[in-house]
Design a protein around this motif. Sequence first.
Motif, PDB file in Angstrom:
ATOM      1  N   PRO A  77      -5.601  38.600  -5.562  1.00  0.00           N
ATOM      2  CA  PRO A  77      -6.368  38.612  -6.740  1.00  0.00           C
ATOM      3  C   PRO A  77      -6.000  40.081  -7.690  1.00  0.00           C
ATOM      4  O   PRO A  77      -5.204  40.839  -7.194  1.00  0.00           O
ATOM      5  N   PRO A  78      -6.450  39.781  -8.926  1.00  0.00           N
ATOM      6  CA  PRO A  78      -5.674  40.891  -9.595  1.00  0.00           C
ATOM      7  C   PRO A  78      -5.932  42.406  -9.158  1.00  0.00           C
ATOM      8  O   PRO A  78      -5.392  43.217  -9.618  1.00  0.00           O
ATOM      9  N   GLN A  79      -7.280  42.476  -8.690  1.00  0.00           N
ATOM     10  CA  GLN A  79      -7.450  43.883  -8.283  1.00  0.00           C
ATOM     11  C   GLN A  79      -6.698  44.496  -7.193  1.00  0.00           C
ATOM     12  O   GLN A  79      -6.281  45.656  -6.893  1.00  0.00           O
ATOM     13  N   THR A  80      -5.700  43.627  -6.564  1.00  0.00           N
ATOM     14  CA  THR A  80      -4.669  44.172  -5.496  1.00  0.00           C
ATOM     15  C   THR A  80      -3.799  45.115  -6.522  1.00  0.00           C
ATOM     16  O   THR A  80      -3.367  46.007  -5.765  1.00  0.00           O
ATOM     17  N   TYR A  81      -3.486  44.842  -7.786  1.00  0.00           N
ATOM     18  CA  TYR A  81      -2.475  45.756  -8.399  1.00  0.00           C
ATOM     19  C   TYR A  81      -3.077  46.795  -8.925  1.00  0.00           C
ATOM     20  O   TYR A  81      -2.422  47.556  -9.383  1.00  0.00           O
ATOM     21  N   LEU A  82      -4.357  47.015  -8.644  1.00  0.00           N
ATOM     22  CA  LEU A  82      -5.184  48.198  -9.064  1.00  0.00           C
ATOM     23  C   LEU A  82      -5.477  49.177  -7.690  1.00  0.00           C
ATOM     24  O   LEU A  82      -5.242  50.107  -7.612  1.00  0.00           O
ATOM     25  N   ASN A  83      -5.734  48.436  -6.686  1.00  0.00           N
ATOM     26  CA  ASN A  83      -6.249  48.873  -5.521  1.00  0.00           C
ATOM     27  C   ASN A  83      -5.057  49.617  -4.662  1.00  0.00           C
ATOM     28  O   ASN A  83      -5.473  50.666  -4.213  1.00  0.00           O
ATOM     29  N   ARG A  84      -3.986  49.098  -4.860  1.00  0.00           N
ATOM     30  CA  ARG A  84      -2.719  49.936  -4.109  1.00  0.00           C
ATOM     31  C   ARG A  84      -2.742  51.431  -4.595  1.00  0.00           C
ATOM     32  O   ARG A  84      -2.439  52.245  -3.884  1.00  0.00           O
ATOM     33  N   ALA A  85      -2.860  51.474  -6.030  1.00  0.00           N
ATOM     34  CA  ALA A  85      -2.786  52.944  -6.516  1.00  0.00           C
ATOM     35  C   ALA A  85      -4.152  53.783  -6.106  1.00  0.00           C
ATOM     36  O   ALA A  85      -4.081  55.076  -5.729  1.00  0.00           O
ATOM     37  N   THR A  86      -5.317  53.069  -6.342  1.00  0.00           N
ATOM     38  CA  THR A  86      -6.427  53.637  -5.916  1.00  0.00           C
ATOM     39  C   THR A  86      -6.647  54.118  -4.374  1.00  0.00           C
ATOM     40  O   THR A  86      -7.348  55.056  -3.959  1.00  0.00           O
ATOM     41  N   ASP A  87      -5.996  53.163  -3.794  1.00  0.00           N
ATOM     42  CA  ASP A  87      -5.696  53.435  -2.115  1.00  0.00           C
ATOM     43  C   ASP A  87      -5.104  54.917  -1.934  1.00  0.00           C
ATOM     44  O   ASP A  87      -5.521  55.559  -1.160  1.00  0.00           O
ATOM     45  N   VAL A  88      -4.134  55.157  -2.685  1.00  0.00           N
ATOM     46  CA  VAL A  88      -3.492  56.435  -2.482  1.00  0.00           C
ATOM     47  C   VAL A  88      -4.250  57.536  -3.046  1.00  0.00           C
ATOM     48  O   VAL A  88      -4.346  58.466  -2.528  1.00  0.00           O
TER      49      VAL A  88
END
Length: 291
Positions: A77-88
């Motif tokens: 899902p598109p959010q994967t490309y956002l969530n990786r950085a927000t996980d950090v």
Amino acid sequence: DHPTYEVIFEDPISLLNAPLAPSSHSDGYPVHVYSHGNMGFGGASPFLMRHFASHGWVVVAPDHTGNTLSDNIDPRPPQTYLNRATDVSAVLDWLEGLPETDPLHNKTMTERVILSGHSFGAHTCWASAGATFDMAQVTADCAARTGSLSGGPCSETELSAFESGVGDERIAGIIPMAGSIDRSLFGSTGHETVTVPIFAMSGSEDPVGADKQFETCDGLDMTWIDIAGGCHQAFALGYCENITDEKVFSIIQTYALAFGRRHVLGDTSDDIVQRLDGSILVADEVDLQHK
């Protein structure tokens, strides 16, 4: 006791629940954040994490929910490309908010950290370092469900997040390993908003576009090493055919720690500077370039 990752991968060297050693630094423990690859897990590069820990660093390596070996969502899902950085960012927030009962309460140096990433973790590095998304391409790919965003469409919230970016000012340097910048997401100029130093690593047996990444990132403080015989897993679980784990792990951890010491701890000793500028090569298998 020793850890087992994802119920499969045994780590016979690392220890669980070991007592905290005193910090070697007056300000606390320097921090290294690690981002695993696609369908990976937080413990996917244990050799590197152990090395940093043995030198007095705290390493945090979150599992990227929805993109691990045990819970991967396909297509992404598109959010994967956002969530990786927000996980950090979330894991750094977590370190800063540890309760008083935790041995690391108020002892981690989270103001300036380094971030490394293996494979898809290279995307995490670029996004967290503040690379700008190409919104024309992102919007088109979300709508058409093509390219990296084939798992679209994107919600308005997601599009807004892409436009705002997901960089974190606490990132003082990045180490993308066995991966390269995704031009379908960041376009031809998205790298230009990255101001922190970059130390990219790749292996000769793993053509992931690291050469093109280096060629197209003019204006950045970027160093790139290519390791002869290195395969994709040289930066994770190992077992390359043309170079031993002992050799390739030693190369990777030596350069990574030198980079961390230089840009987090401000170490300008000759040994550190000369390794990073190529005056001293750690091994004959290393081809180092800098711009």
